[in-house]
Design a protein around this motif. Structure first.
Motif, PDB file in Angstrom:
ATOM      1  N   TYR A  33       0.911  -1.920   0.042  1.00  0.00           N
ATOM      2  CA  TYR A  33       0.257   0.314   0.216  1.00  0.00           C
ATOM      3  C   TYR A  33       0.429   1.188  -0.144  1.00  0.00           C
ATOM      4  CZ  TYR A  33       0.513   0.505   5.167  1.00  0.00           C
ATOM      5  OH  TYR A  33       1.647   1.046   6.160  1.00  0.00           O
ATOM      6  N   SER A  69       0.087   5.843  -0.035  1.00  0.00           N
ATOM      7  CA  SER A  69      -0.681   7.011   0.627  1.00  0.00           C
ATOM      8  C   SER A  69      -0.322   8.164  -0.013  1.00  0.00           C
ATOM      9  CB  SER A  69      -1.685   6.846   1.896  1.00  0.00           C
ATOM     10  OG  SER A  69      -0.713   7.422   2.430  1.00  0.00           O
ATOM     11  N   LEU A 114      -3.197   4.316  -2.672  1.00  0.00           N
ATOM     12  CA  LEU A 114      -3.220   3.070  -3.623  1.00  0.00           C
ATOM     13  C   LEU A 114      -3.321   1.775  -2.677  1.00  0.00           C
ATOM     14  CD1 LEU A 114      -3.110   2.867  -6.865  1.00  0.00           C
ATOM     15  CD2 LEU A 114      -0.253   3.225  -6.647  1.00  0.00           C
ATOM     16  N   ASP A 115      -3.255   0.683  -3.277  1.00  0.00           N
ATOM     17  CA  ASP A 115      -2.825  -0.649  -2.692  1.00  0.00           C
ATOM     18  C   ASP A 115      -2.748  -1.875  -3.479  1.00  0.00           C
ATOM     19  OD1 ASP A 115      -5.628  -1.671  -2.984  1.00  0.00           O
ATOM     20  OD2 ASP A 115      -5.285  -2.070  -1.315  1.00  0.00           O
ATOM     21  N   VAL A 173      -1.380  -3.617  -9.170  1.00  0.00           N
ATOM     22  CA  VAL A 173      -2.270  -2.595  -8.780  1.00  0.00           C
ATOM     23  C   VAL A 173      -3.210  -2.597  -8.550  1.00  0.00           C
ATOM     24  CG1 VAL A 173      -2.880  -0.241  -8.161  1.00  0.00           C
ATOM     25  CG2 VAL A 173      -0.385  -0.733  -8.938  1.00  0.00           C
ATOM     26  N   VAL A 195      -7.578   2.336  -6.035  1.00  0.00           N
ATOM     27  CA  VAL A 195      -7.344   3.335  -5.354  1.00  0.00           C
ATOM     28  C   VAL A 195      -8.917   4.345  -4.551  1.00  0.00           C
ATOM     29  CG1 VAL A 195      -7.361   5.853  -6.319  1.00  0.00           C
ATOM     30  CG2 VAL A 195      -5.853   4.197  -7.842  1.00  0.00           C
TER      31      VAL A 195
END
Length: 333
Positions: A131, A133, A155-156, A162, A165
């Motif tokens: 993750y 951020s 975002l992870d 990916v 969002v």
């Protein structure tokens, strides 16, 4: 995270960390420094670097698939390694701009009872979760009360893709900020279609007693009673929320992507010890209660699950070390 210790850990932790920055009136160049100090003291994930390992003892669990109960099975091994980093690269008296990133490795072993044959199928799986951020924090006033606004882009994903969002918005009003008592209330908005409760009330309370005890409540994140010990140590008794999340692929022979999300309440004892001024060694132990554990298709919500798990309460142990140049452990208040 359904009640979001963090949709991404840093953003949720930072939410409750600002009251101490306003124990003095007026905006000063030291405000952002006090914010960082307060946040890093309370939440390891807000520190420049943190690494920790968690082991959970074996336990039985029940499950249901699409509403149909499955035979009881057993988790024979569950462990996690977490690494995170957080920093603010622009610091002003009224605002902060920062970023965070982290990685979580989850190893799961289980003996799964087959519903049709009653035989046991052993499972041994490893999962990787990443993750990051970008976080913006702004200090202002509302109705003549100190107010903190935060916004994060999250975002992870996994080692393969990916995945999501998301957005996170918070507003917290500081109702009281004296030397002994700090009180704040606010609201959190999670911009994520999979989340179970996108809007949450938040509450932060801290009170320092004459005997050195500190009541520390950050609802819905944690409830602790803390006490300095041994000069460079601190012991805490209470409970906190934690989340396990990872993505799964090709489990049904298709290209469908799934997410597994589990919410835990960890209660027990925490000990922190300051080493060489800047490093904090942390050990935690107690009981882990899993309130929700669900597998759902990535495009669906947490409520539209295909598999629900209910593990029994179990013992856990956690050990970690953080680099924290803002540590207040061992310092007089």
């Amino acid at each position: 995270m359904d009640i979001t210790q963090r949709t991404v850990a840093l953003s949720f932790g930072m939410l409750f960390s600002f009251a101490d920055a306003f124990s003095q009136n007026g905006d000063s160049p030291g405000t952002s420094r006090r914010v960082e100090t307060y946040a890093a003291d309370k939440f390891a994930v807000t520190r420049p670097f943190n690494i920790e390992y968690t082991y959970s003892a074996p336990c039985n669990y029940t499950a249901e698939r699409e509403g149909k109960p499955l035979p009881e099975s057993r988790i024979t091994g569950f462990s996690q390694l977490k690494v995170s980093s957080s920093f603010n690269f622009i610091k002003k008296s009224r605002w902060l701009l920062g970023a965070s990133a982290g990685y979580r490795f989850t190893a799961v072993k289980a003996d799964v009872t087959d519903a049709s044959t009653a035989g046991v199928n052993p499972i041994d799986k490893d999962f990787h979760y990443f993750y990051s951020s970008l976080n913006f924090t702004y200090f202002s006033t509302l109705f003549n009360k100190r107010t903190v606004y935060t916004s994060s882009i999250l975002l992870d994903g996994s080692e393969k893709h990916v995945e999501r969002v998301r957005g996170l918005l918070t507003g917290t009003v500081i109702l009281k900020a004296s030397q002994r008592t700090k009180l704040g209330v606010g609201i959190l908005v999670n911009i994520d279609p999979t989340i179970q409760t996108p809007v949450l009330p938040i509450f932060s309370y801290e009170h320092r007693f004459d005997n050195g005890l500190l009541a520390d409540i950050a609802f819905p994140r944690n409830v602790y009673l803390r006490k300095p010990v041994f000069g460079n140590g601190r012991v805490s008794l209470g409970a906190e929320l934690d989340r396990t999340s990872f993505y799964l692929y090709d489990i049904d022979g298709t290209s469908q992507r799934y997410e597994y999300r589990q919410m835990d309440i960890k209660s027990g004892l925490t000990y922190e010890h300051l080493i060489a001024k800047y490093f904090v060694l942390t050990a935690k132990t107690g009981m882990k209660l899993t309130t929700t554990g669900r597998l759902f298709r990535k495009e669906d919500s947490f409520n539209d699950y295909v598999l629900k798990t209910s593990p029994d309460p179990t013992f856990y142990f956690n050990i970690g070390v953080s680099f924290n140049p803002f540590s207040v452990i061992g310092k007089k208040k």
